[in-house]
Design a protein around this motif. Structure first.
Motif: not given
Lengths: 113, 225
Positions: B190-207
């Protein structure tokens, strides 16, 4: 510098086997180190020298045997060296390739008196 | 005289890790070993993860750090149990360090334990500590060449978080190349792109994390009767 932790692991094994065979001196420690391990052999050697000071294995020589990274394809049965860490089967393209060697961090044998 | 040995150098660590895992299994707790370079954003990701999951899962954090409790202090602000392990200069956590702090966890009331390892892409990859799985955080500024330079951790992990994608336009990071190398190293990871500043991708990571934890929690409930 996890080679220090590994040197201590080697020392534990060496002492236990030396004791079992009633050795008075350990001359050689032969290691099997896989290609896909994060070990710098020279660092391990250096750390082991420090660890072994004043023990039965002081001045023991470390012999290294490198084990190549070999994959086995579960679909076509091909066995070959993994090039550039590409784990897709070079013969059939399958993604089901298991590592069969190359992850070893093992003491193979000792030479003792 | 030659004495045949054939013993794994890290055998005693592996044995302890298996003992730790057995204890976590008994309580049905999913354990994640979170690994990445210093500054990759492990603690930031963890803070966001806690915010998102703490109302759904009972979770605790073990923080590995050389000397300080800076990360543990950040986690404690989120009102979840956090335990600090200081390695006093050691470059990785090992199974004994985790074993020593197990009694500080309220194991009966946990679903998920996240262990943030010492910032390092090399050493932690070799030392199991009792986890179910490893995840690796790689930030954009580190460069897309890192998976092939540090292959072991990308092989050992079951998820890669490519963090700080908000700054992607300002760097030479080649996302296609990074994804290609990671996928060759570990097909299907699983490769998940995230940004902890904009919250991008965090839903996918948390799921991803929640699903992995749920699967084990349920499986263990059945197994442990």
């Amino acid at each position: 510098m996890h080679e220090m932790a590994m040197a201590q692991g080697v020392m534990e094994i060496v002492e236990s086997y030396a004791k079992k065979s009633n050795a008075t001196k350990v001359r050689t420690i032969a290691l099997l180190i896989g290609e896909m391990t994060g070990v710098v052999f020279e660092s391990l050697e250096f750390c082991f020298k420090a660890t072994a000071k004043g023990t039965i294995a002081e001045n023991a020589e470390m012999k290294l045997k490198s084990i190549p990274l070999i994959g086995h394809c579960n679909d076509c049965g091909n066995e070959s060296h993994i090039e550039n860490y590409n784990f897709f089967c070079p013969q059939c393209g399958s993604a089901k390739v298991d590592i069969i060697s190359g992850r070893e961090l093992r003491v193979e044998y000792l030479e003792v008196d | 005289m030659e004495v045949q040995v054939m013993q794994d150098i890290l055998g005693s660590n592996d044995k302890l890790a298996a003992e730790n895992k057995k204890i976590f299994d008994e309580y049905g707790i999913f354990v994640l070993n979170l690994i990445g370079s210093p500054g990759a954003g492990k603690t930031s990701l963890l803070e966001k993860t806690i915010g998102s999951l703490k109302n759904h899962l009972r979770l605790a954090v073990i923080e590995g750090d050389l000397f300080t409790s800076k990360d543990a202090d950040r986690i404690a602000d989120h009102d979840v149990p956090v335990i600090q392990i200081n390695t006093s200069g050691g470059c990785h956590l090992d199974a004994m360090m985790v074993k020593k702090v197990l009694s500080k966890l309220d194991l009966q009331n946990l679903d998920l334990v996240i262990i943030e390892n010492v910032g390092n892409l090399v050493c932690p990859a070799e030392f199991n500590i009792g986890e179910d799985t490893k995840a690796v955080v790689l930030s954009i500024t580190e460069g897309d060449d890192k998976p092939l330079k540090y292959p072991l951790i990308f092989k050992e992990a079951s998820a890669v978080v490519l963090n700080k994608i908000d700054i992607l336009p300002f760097t030479n990071f080649d996302m296609e190349n990074a994804r290609h190398d990671i996928n060759c190293l570990h097909p299907g990871i699983s490769i998940i792109e995230t940004s902890c500043r904009t919250d991008n991708g965090l839903d996918q990571w948390c799921s991803w994390l929640r699903a992995a934890a749920y699967e084990k929690n349920e499986r263990m409930k059945k197994n442990n009767g």
